[in-house]
Each structure stands twice: as C-alpha cells, then as structure tokens.
Design an enzyme around this catalytic site. Structure first.
Site, PDB file in Angstrom:
ATOM      1  N   ASP A  35       0.772  -1.009   0.103  1.00  0.00           N
ATOM      2  CA  ASP A  35       0.245  -0.096   0.112  1.00  0.00           C
ATOM      3  C   ASP A  35       0.930   1.286   0.011  1.00  0.00           C
ATOM      4  OD1 ASP A  35       0.954  -0.272   2.705  1.00  0.00           O
ATOM      5  OD2 ASP A  35      -1.033  -0.143   3.384  1.00  0.00           O
ATOM      6  N   SER A  36       2.119   1.084  -0.115  1.00  0.00           N
ATOM      7  CA  SER A  36       2.896   2.209  -0.336  1.00  0.00           C
ATOM      8  C   SER A  36       2.941   2.794  -1.638  1.00  0.00           C
ATOM      9  CB  SER A  36       4.415   1.704   0.033  1.00  0.00           C
ATOM     10  OG  SER A  36       5.120   0.542  -0.849  1.00  0.00           O
ATOM     11  N   ASP A  49      -1.014  -6.215  -0.216  1.00  0.00           N
ATOM     12  CA  ASP A  49      -1.233  -5.462   0.957  1.00  0.00           C
ATOM     13  C   ASP A  49      -2.967  -5.283   0.890  1.00  0.00           C
ATOM     14  OD1 ASP A  49       0.559  -4.954   2.822  1.00  0.00           O
ATOM     15  OD2 ASP A  49       1.045  -3.064   1.940  1.00  0.00           O
ATOM     16  N   GLU A  71      -1.642  -5.537   8.438  1.00  0.00           N
ATOM     17  CA  GLU A  71      -0.772  -5.004   9.833  1.00  0.00           C
ATOM     18  C   GLU A  71      -1.375  -5.076  11.109  1.00  0.00           C
ATOM     19  OE1 GLU A  71      -0.161  -0.764   9.113  1.00  0.00           O
ATOM     20  OE2 GLU A  71       0.854  -1.167   7.072  1.00  0.00           O
ATOM     21  N   GLU A 127       8.907  -4.205  10.485  1.00  0.00           N
ATOM     22  CA  GLU A 127       9.503  -2.874  10.151  1.00  0.00           C
ATOM     23  C   GLU A 127      10.050  -2.047  11.132  1.00  0.00           C
ATOM     24  OE1 GLU A 127       6.777  -1.066   7.213  1.00  0.00           O
ATOM     25  OE2 GLU A 127       7.867   0.897   7.482  1.00  0.00           O
TER      26      GLU A 127
HETATM   27  O1  KIV Z   1       3.670  -1.142   1.666  1.00  0.00           O
HETATM   28  C1  KIV Z   1       4.694  -1.527   1.715  1.00  0.00           C
HETATM   29  O2  KIV Z   1       5.621  -1.177   0.843  1.00  0.00           O
HETATM   30  C2  KIV Z   1       5.093  -2.274   2.800  1.00  0.00           C
HETATM   31  C3  KIV Z   1       6.615  -2.538   3.037  1.00  0.00           C
HETATM   32  C4  KIV Z   1       7.286  -1.336   3.510  1.00  0.00           C
HETATM   33  C5  KIV Z   1       6.952  -3.860   3.591  1.00  0.00           C
HETATM   34  O3  KIV Z   1       4.392  -2.817   3.726  1.00  0.00           O
END
Ligand code: KIV
Length: 272
Positions: free
Chosen positions: A52-53, A91, A123, A190
């Site tokens: 979700d980044s 995610d 998460e 993380e």
């Molecule tokens: O969303 C993401 O990129 C992540 C990584 C930082 C592990 O969850």
C-alpha cells in the site's frame, strides 16, 4: 534435439519456509505495475509485494491511508500479468480488514479472485486476530506485519523506530508468536531494533522479513522506488540506494527535450 520448454519453478509459501529451514535469505521488493514486476521477477526476486506504499510512491499521498481496495486490485492484477515465478503478496489497504472479520475476508477474496494474487498482507497482531483467522479459514495465505505499521501512523505520531521500550517489545514478541500460531506464513518486521528482530526470528519457524530490522532475520524487503533512487527525498538509515534513477531519468528526459527542440529527433531512420 527437441526444443524443451524451460520449466519455471514457482515460489510458494512452502518455498519460503524451506528457505528459512536451510538458511537461504529471502529477497522481497515492492511492485505496483506490469513492467517493473517483469524486471524484478526476471532478476530472481522471490517475493513481490504490491504494497500500500503505492499510495505514497505511485499516487503521491503523504500516507498509505487513502489507497482503496479497487486501486490495490488494479495494481495487483498488473503485477500478476508481469510475473512467471515470484510469489505475489498484496497489502489489504486501511479500512478493509480492521474490526470486521467478514469484511476482511471479503476484501481478501477480491484481491485473490479479481487480481489473481497469491497471498495477502495485513498490519497488526492481537487486534486483527479475528480477521486473520477468517481469511486463513478460506485458504488464503496471510503475511503479518509488525513493528512500524504505517496504517497506524496517526496513532504513533511519527515514523521513528518502534519497540525500543520493553513493554512494546514484549507485545511485539507475543504478537509474532500469535501470528505464527494462527497460521500466517511469514511476518514483515518494520523499523525495530536489530536484536529484537533476531530474537523474534529465532523464536518462530515462519520466515521473518525485515525492513529496517537488521541482518539477523530470514529476508529483506525494500520499497523498489526507494532502492532505485526514484524517491529522492526519502533517505532513512536502513535504506541502501542501488542506483540514482532520478538523475538517470532526468538526464534522458533532458536529452529528449533537446533533440525535439533542435529537430534532431526523429532522424531519417526513425520515420516511415
Ligand atoms: O507497503 C509497503 O511497501 C510495505 C513494505 C514497507 C513492507 O508494507
């Protein structure tokens, strides 16, 4: 000689477990689109995370909170079309699994069915136990994520290292054990102290993938745009930047600009 099709051995959650057993480190990177997924898959990266980044690096939001399930399905289906070997983990975005296990299962099913993903990541520990249990009960592999969990950024207040204090470290260790006992196939840790990450990795049989969690874990993950130097403002201590694509792309774009302005592009061979 008969032309034999080279068999590609796909990475599965069992492959990752075996890699931990034999001490082979796991490589994981983020991907949000077809072209990047194809490059990373061909480079041999075992796990592609449709993180979700994408909310930050693709859409330009300040946090991961705004990205929607529809948008994650779009990114994930693009990545799936680019790979032939990697395990693709997606995610579950903020608001699609917390506090409602039925909604969590419905979200995971959309990711699996509409995008063709192989697993989901979410998460949290004890707080999302029911959601994890229900998703797993439908046969969907789940990766956990503990430590700095960006979807809770407004609770934390900052992106500083998590679990330096004993009570938070104890809770994190309990959560990792819980996620393993529920049946998660791996956990991302993380931005936590390296010693704590080692303790967790040594205490569970499932692979622990670190980001800012030191070297004593079973694998590493980075945001691809960060390690390629595209997100030039983001330089946390844990990040290794492997190339400066920001500068490379700028150079190429400026050369193209100059060629268009001067009439040098297209030349005689570059036309019909
Ligand atoms: O969303 C993401 O990129 C992540 C990584 C930082 C592990 O969850």
């Amino acid at each position: 000689m008969s032309a034999q099709k080279k068999e590609i051995k796909r990475i599965t959650v069992h492959t990752l477990r075996r890699m931990k057993e034999v001490g082979e480190k796991i490589s994981m990177l983020t991907a949000y689109d077809f072209s990047m997924a194809r490059i990373l898959d061909e480079a041999g990266i075992e796990v592609l995370l449709v993180g979700d980044s994408a909310s930050n690096v693709m859409a330009g939001h300040e946090t991961t909170l705004p990205i929607t399930l529809n948008q994650m399905v779009y990114h994930a289906s693009s990545v799936i079309r680019g790979i032939s070997r990697a395990l693709v983990v997606v995610d579950l975005p903020f608001g699609t699994y917390q506090g409602n296990s039925k909604k969590a299962l419905a979200s995971a099913i959309r990711i699996m069915k509409e995008a063709g993903a192989h697993a989901v990541k979410l998460e949290g520990g004890i707080a999302v136990k029911d959601s994890i249990k229900r998703i797993l009960s439908a046969g969907v592999p789940v990766m956990g994520h503990l430590g700095l969990t960006p979807q809770s950024i407004y609770k934390f207040g900052t992106y500083v290292v998590r679990a330096r204090e004993e009570d938070e470290a104890e809770q994190l260790k309990k959560d990792a054990k819980l996620l393993e006992s529920l049946g998660c196939f791996a956990i991302v840790l993380e931005k936590i102290p390296s010693d704590l990450a080692k303790e967790v990795a040594d205490s569970v049989k499932i692979p622990i993938i670190g980001i800012g969690a030191g070297p004593h874990v079973d694998g590493q993950v980075l945001v691809t745009h960060d390690m390629l130097g595209i997100t030039k403002e983001f330089r946390p201590r844990f990040l290794r930047v492997y190339t400066d694509l920001y500068a490379e792309i700028t150079k190429a774009a400026q050369a193209y600009f100059d060629d268009v302005k001067s009439g040098d592009f297209p030349n005689e061979k570059e036309q019909y």
